[in-house]
Design a protein around this motif. Structure first.
Motif, PDB file in Angstrom:
ATOM      1  N   ILE A   1       0.850  -1.197   0.000  1.00 47.32           N
ATOM      2  CA  ILE A   1       0.000   0.000   0.000  1.00 47.32           C
ATOM      3  C   ILE A   1       0.884   1.243   0.000  1.00 47.32           C
ATOM      4  O   ILE A   1       1.789   1.378   0.831  1.00 47.32           O
ATOM      5  CB  ILE A   1      -0.935   0.012   1.222  1.00 47.32           C
ATOM      6  CG1 ILE A   1      -1.897  -1.179   1.167  1.00 47.32           C
ATOM      7  CG2 ILE A   1      -1.709   1.327   1.302  1.00 47.32           C
ATOM      8  CD1 ILE A   1      -2.734  -1.351   2.425  1.00 47.32           C
ATOM      9  N   LYS A   2       0.624   2.140  -0.948  1.00 51.73           N
ATOM     10  CA  LYS A   2       1.282   3.444  -0.982  1.00 51.73           C
ATOM     11  C   LYS A   2       0.207   4.502  -0.750  1.00 51.73           C
ATOM     12  O   LYS A   2      -0.754   4.596  -1.515  1.00 51.73           O
ATOM     13  CB  LYS A   2       1.955   3.683  -2.327  1.00 51.73           C
ATOM     14  CG  LYS A   2       3.071   2.700  -2.659  1.00 51.73           C
ATOM     15  CD  LYS A   2       3.645   3.009  -4.034  1.00 51.73           C
ATOM     16  CE  LYS A   2       4.747   2.031  -4.421  1.00 51.73           C
ATOM     17  NZ  LYS A   2       5.287   2.319  -5.774  1.00 51.73           N
ATOM     18  N   ALA A   3       0.366   5.296   0.303  1.00 53.37           N
ATOM     19  CA  ALA A   3      -0.662   6.273   0.651  1.00 53.37           C
ATOM     20  C   ALA A   3      -0.016   7.531   1.224  1.00 53.37           C
ATOM     21  O   ALA A   3       0.971   7.438   1.970  1.00 53.37           O
ATOM     22  CB  ALA A   3      -1.637   5.679   1.659  1.00 53.37           C
ATOM     23  N   ASP A   4      -0.574   8.669   0.881  1.00 50.20           N
ATOM     24  CA  ASP A   4      -0.079   9.931   1.446  1.00 50.20           C
ATOM     25  C   ASP A   4      -1.213  10.836   1.914  1.00 50.20           C
ATOM     26  O   ASP A   4      -0.987  12.016   2.223  1.00 50.20           O
ATOM     27  CB  ASP A   4       0.796  10.668   0.430  1.00 50.20           C
ATOM     28  CG  ASP A   4       0.045  11.035  -0.850  1.00 50.20           C
ATOM     29  OD1 ASP A   4      -1.189  10.842  -0.898  1.00 50.20           O
ATOM     30  OD2 ASP A   4       0.685  11.514  -1.803  1.00 50.20           O
ATOM     31  N   GLY A   5      -2.426  10.297   1.991  1.00 45.74           N
ATOM     32  CA  GLY A   5      -3.567  11.097   2.385  1.00 45.74           C
ATOM     33  C   GLY A   5      -4.230  11.831   1.240  1.00 45.74           C
ATOM     34  O   GLY A   5      -5.289  12.440   1.421  1.00 45.74           O
TER      35      GLY A   5
ATOM     36  N   ASP B   1       3.817   7.461 -11.269  1.00 47.04           N
ATOM     37  CA  ASP B   1       4.324   8.549 -10.428  1.00 47.04           C
ATOM     38  C   ASP B   1       3.501   9.822 -10.594  1.00 47.04           C
ATOM     39  O   ASP B   1       3.670  10.773  -9.826  1.00 47.04           O
ATOM     40  CB  ASP B   1       5.787   8.845 -10.783  1.00 47.04           C
ATOM     41  CG  ASP B   1       6.709   7.702 -10.405  1.00 47.04           C
ATOM     42  OD1 ASP B   1       6.399   7.017  -9.410  1.00 47.04           O
ATOM     43  OD2 ASP B   1       7.716   7.493 -11.112  1.00 47.04           O
ATOM     44  N   GLU B   2       2.645   9.848 -11.592  1.00 46.98           N
ATOM     45  CA  GLU B   2       1.863  11.046 -11.881  1.00 46.98           C
ATOM     46  C   GLU B   2       0.381  10.696 -11.918  1.00 46.98           C
ATOM     47  O   GLU B   2      -0.174  10.340 -12.962  1.00 46.98           O
ATOM     48  CB  GLU B   2       2.310  11.651 -13.221  1.00 46.98           C
ATOM     49  CG  GLU B   2       1.573  12.936 -13.582  1.00 46.98           C
ATOM     50  CD  GLU B   2       1.556  13.927 -12.421  1.00 46.98           C
ATOM     51  OE1 GLU B   2       0.457  14.143 -11.854  1.00 46.98           O
ATOM     52  OE2 GLU B   2       2.622  14.450 -12.069  1.00 46.98           O
TER      53      GLU B   2
ATOM     54  N   TYR C   1      -4.787  -1.108  -7.658  1.00 41.45           N
ATOM     55  CA  TYR C   1      -6.069  -0.472  -7.346  1.00 41.45           C
ATOM     56  C   TYR C   1      -5.730   0.933  -6.855  1.00 41.45           C
ATOM     57  O   TYR C   1      -4.924   1.088  -5.927  1.00 41.45           O
ATOM     58  CB  TYR C   1      -6.784  -1.282  -6.268  1.00 41.45           C
ATOM     59  CG  TYR C   1      -8.202  -0.874  -5.930  1.00 41.45           C
ATOM     60  CD1 TYR C   1      -9.275  -1.689  -6.270  1.00 41.45           C
ATOM     61  CD2 TYR C   1      -8.485   0.312  -5.248  1.00 41.45           C
ATOM     62  CE1 TYR C   1     -10.577  -1.338  -5.953  1.00 41.45           C
ATOM     63  CE2 TYR C   1      -9.773   0.676  -4.930  1.00 41.45           C
ATOM     64  CZ  TYR C   1     -10.825  -0.153  -5.276  1.00 41.45           C
ATOM     65  OH  TYR C   1     -12.124   0.202  -4.958  1.00 41.45           O
ATOM     66  N   ALA C   2      -6.335   1.961  -7.460  1.00 43.41           N
ATOM     67  CA  ALA C   2      -5.956   3.332  -7.120  1.00 43.41           C
ATOM     68  C   ALA C   2      -7.175   4.227  -6.972  1.00 43.41           C
ATOM     69  O   ALA C   2      -8.138   4.125  -7.729  1.00 43.41           O
ATOM     70  CB  ALA C   2      -5.022   3.898  -8.192  1.00 43.41           C
TER      71      ALA C   2
END
Length: 779
Positions: free
Chosen positions: A2-6, A40-41, A18-19
């Motif tokens: 999981i990649k998350a930054d709020g 990345d974008e 899944y995004a």
């Protein structure tokens, strides 16, 4: 991972991504679910907006470019302009129904937390992560937690939701689904599974260019009318290619999925508890858990989608000592005797079964109270019928164990007959409406599992039964649908909670017994497949797929289950012919071939069979045991499902494979047939061979006279005598080839009989004929 930054959230498995993102207004916009990407974008994934279309509702004065009706969302409710199927519906204390959930916070945790009220998936690998996104309702202050668990190795993501009443007043939920997901185009194919008693899991495809398709259950169970499993795919997707999204639900009650195409050509999927006849009241501080939904994506067609689901079910749904343990071959007494049996007749059947190689003897219905038919005695589990079983359960169990067999027993704990001692003592424990006529089903009623006292009582009674010395197996049945939803335990304003409260009571009953008796192998049943779902598979490692044991019917039934459930979860029996459900006559070898692609059992009176048929059963069981691990726990591949069905199963280490093909009807003059294969190691050399069989000369009719020196009349004494001593040789298939050849080309089999000659290079393959083929690593 999981990649998350709020702001943006990426959920990656080994092959999928899944995004979604937080919009400027606080809603969650779904951006992508498909093959693994490195992005990345995020701006390339989100939709661009400048002006809202006409005749739409804009979100607020500050965002005149935004109508939620044309946004791909992660959740939606009524009231802010989205006119599509909502995930949530409520009635607030002031009578209003509008909700406006916006992003508040998130957390990523290691592992997979358990649910408080419902069964859920689990993880023992330490590789699963869970994302919890907290949403706050701007209108009333409610809290909604969206949970996403990422099972990286299985390419599965699960979703669920929890509603918390963080307001100061009560709220009534009238719809609380588990998930919502939007696609960016119409015209997708929906694959679902429908039928009824004895005809479960018939696959159905529909392409949806516009409108709405609903797949829902209102039987009180997950239902044989329509299983919770379904798929969404591109219209040209097939077994080996194309985009396929699979969905399933960990819930054993009324379910609901709706697939809807909007006026803006987006396709929405919502999924969860059926909102029909449902409501749930939450006082301030209370919460409600929605069931867990399972999602998987495959870029390589339905086959890979199924393999993903199978691995997930094996590793993260089924549990306990029987999770990976080979299941025993059983003999069930039901079709051999129905209610008419004695201890002596059961033991006679058990002895014959033991000699044939069976490992487990199961006594079905009729052992308790005055249970000589299905009109009476359900609920009287503390009264063993001593006329039939003078030594009681313990006495029979000991005698069965002494034969060298495990002992098993049928129960139906959720039901009660009006003609029973339990009903006479506790009529208030049945689900029916006081002073009103009640609709009956199979002469029985449901026990009110909304009532904790009833659940506690049945835990005690079943614990006494399960404690029988030598008991190793339980078949847990449920033979009635819900009709008059009413609990005398609940007040009038809580009656719309009955269906869900029943499921919660059922889970408490089942969970307690599963934990109290972990070594007992429990098999679920509900008139066959009327409750075949991931919820009960958290407690039963296997389920009776259908009351229909006819081999031809079972082709479509078991093929349907294979899309979402591994073969270790559905049981299949060889039964007598004419078949008790269809009156069809099929070869014994065909019955075995189909049943061996589930958890194998036998349900027929072996004592009435010919000695040569008993010898055939013995050979079948011996063969099944030799390949049992592969058949129960290998990777399952579908190849054909038309007039000829083809399945294969490949061991996880790719050392062994078993294939089956069965023909429904012979096609005159059609001599060519190829066995397709998949999943073998391309660089490994394999030995391919068929089972050497012999056939009754009577199957060739009076063609015998073309080779006989004397004329033989059909069904005459001479004909029967010849058939006893003269067998027709089966074909020989025996080759060595590399895995890449077998995967790519399959095996072109010897020709079928087409009326012009017969020898060992011709396949005798009549209506309902079947074959098993084996592949093993070459020495």
């Amino acid at each position: 991972m999981i990649k998350a930054d709020g702001k943006v959230f990426f959920l990656n498995t080994k092959s999928t991504t899944y995004a979604f993102r937080v919009m400027e207004t606080g809603q969650l916009e779904h951006m992508y679910y498909g093959r693994l990407i490195n992005c990345d974008e995020p701006s390339v994934l989100k939709e661009k907006r400048a002006f809202a279309p006409g005749n739409t509702i804009t979100y607020d004065d500050a965002h005149q470019d935004l109508t939620l009706e044309d946004v791909r969302l992660e959740l939606s409710a009524i009231g802010k302009g989205d006119l599509r199927e909502p995930m949530l519906e409520v009635v607030c204390a002031d009578g209003s129904t509008s909700l406006d959930f916006v992003y508040d916070s998130y957390e990523v945790i290691s592992g997979k937390p358990e649910f408080k009220t419902l069964p859920s998936s689990y993880d023992e690998s330490g590789k699963v992560e869970t994302l919890n996104v907290t949403m706050k309702d701007k209108n009333h202050g409610f809290t909604l937690i969206l949970s996403y668990s990422v099972f990286e190795e299985c390419d599965v993501i699960t979703r669920s939701a929890k509603f918390i009443n963080t307001s100061d007043e009560s709220v009534r939920l009238t719809r609380m689904l588990s998930m919502l997901m939007d696609y960016d185009h119409p015209g997708m194919k929906i694959t679902s599974f429908h039928g009824g008693w004895t005809r479960e899991m018939n696959k159905s495809d529909i392409v949806l260019p516009a409108g709405k398709f609903v797949n829902a259950s209102f039987t009180g169970t997950s239902s044989n009318r329509c299983n919770p499993l379904f798929m969404i795919s591109e219209p040209d997707s097939c077994e080996e290619s194309g985009d396929v999204w699979g969905f399933n639900l960990l819930y054993s009650g009324n379910h609901y999925s709706a697939t809807e195409v909007s006026s803006f050509k987006k396709t929405r999927v919502v999924y969860g508890i059926n909102p029909q006849n449902f409501a749930w009241d939450l006082a301030a501080g209370e919460e409600f858990e929605a069931p867990e939904a399972v999602l998987t994506y495959s870029a390589a067609g339905f086959r890979q989608m199924s393999l993903n689901m199978h691995d997930f079910v094996r590793e993260h749904i089924t549990r306990g000592p029987w999770k990976k343990k080979e299941r025993p071959v059983l003999i069930n007494s039901w079709e051999a005797s129905y209610f008419d049996f004695t201890e002596g007749s059961l033991l006679k059947l058990a002895k014959t079964a033991k000699n044939a190689g069976a490992e487990l003897f199961v006594m079905d219905d009729g052992w308790f109270g005055d249970r000589n038919d299905d009109h009476r005695a359900l609920g009287d589990w503390d009264i063993v019928n001593k006329k039939k079983l003078p030594g009681g359960l313990e006495g029979l169990s000991k005698k069965v164990n002494d034969l060298g067999l495990m002992f098993g027993l049928w129960v139906e704990p959720e039901m009660i007959n009006v003609d029973s001692e339990l009903y006479r003592k506790h009529p208030d424990w049945a689900i029916d409406i006081p002073n009103m006529d009640h609709s009956e089903g199979r002469f029985q009623r449901l026990l009110d599992l909304c009532n904790p006292e009833v659940v506690d009582y049945m835990i005690d009674r079943m614990s006494e039964v399960f404690s029988t010395p030598g008991l190793s197996y339980i078949k847990w049945d449920m033979n009635r649908n819900f009709s008059d939803y009413y609990s005398k335990y609940l007040p009038a304003d809580k009656q719309l909670e009955v269906s869900h409260r029943y499921v919660l009571g059922f889970y408490r009953l089942l969970k307690t017994l599963a934990e109290r008796f972990p070594e007992i192998l429990m098999e679920g049943c509900a008139s066959g497949g009327n409750r075949f779902d991931l919820g009960v598979l958290c407690y039963y490692p296997q389920i009776w797929a259908s009351d229909n044991t006819d081999a031809v019917s079972r082709l479509a039934i078991q093929d349907g289950y294979s899309y979402g459930y591994p073969q270790s979860t559905y049981t299949a029996h060889v039964s007598a012919c004419p078949n008790h459900q269809t009156l069809r006559v099929t070869p014994l070898e065909s019955r075995f071939a189909v049943a061996s692609f589930g958890v194998l059992g036998y349900e027929l009176n072996l004592n009435d069979m010919k000695s040569e048929d008993i010898a055939a059963v013995k050979a079948q069981i011996e063969l099944y045991k030799q390949y049992r691990k592969t058949l129960q726990f290998g990777d399952f591949y579908r190849h054909r499902a038309d007039n000829i069905y083809q399945w294969s199963i490949v061991d996880k280490d790719k050392s062994t494979s078993v294939s089956m093909l069965m023909q429904r009807e012979i096609v005159a003059g059609d001599q060519y047939l190829k066995l397709e294969m998949a999943g073998l190691d391309p660089q490994t050399k394999y030995h391919f061979f068929g089972r050497k069989l012999e056939y009754n000369v009577k199957g060739f009719g009076d063609l015998v006279n073309t080779v006989s020196p004397i004329h033989i009349k059909q069904d005459s004494l001479v004909h029967n005598l010849v058939a006893k001593f003269v067998k027709m040789p089966g074909e020989i298939e025996d080759y060595v080839a590399y895995g890449d050849t077998l995967n790519s080309n399959g095996v072109k089999l010897v020709q079928s009989f087409v009326g012009t000659g017969f020898n060992e290079e011709v396949r005798y393959f009549p209506d309902f004929g079947a074959r098993l083929y084996f592949v093993e690593k070459a020495e």
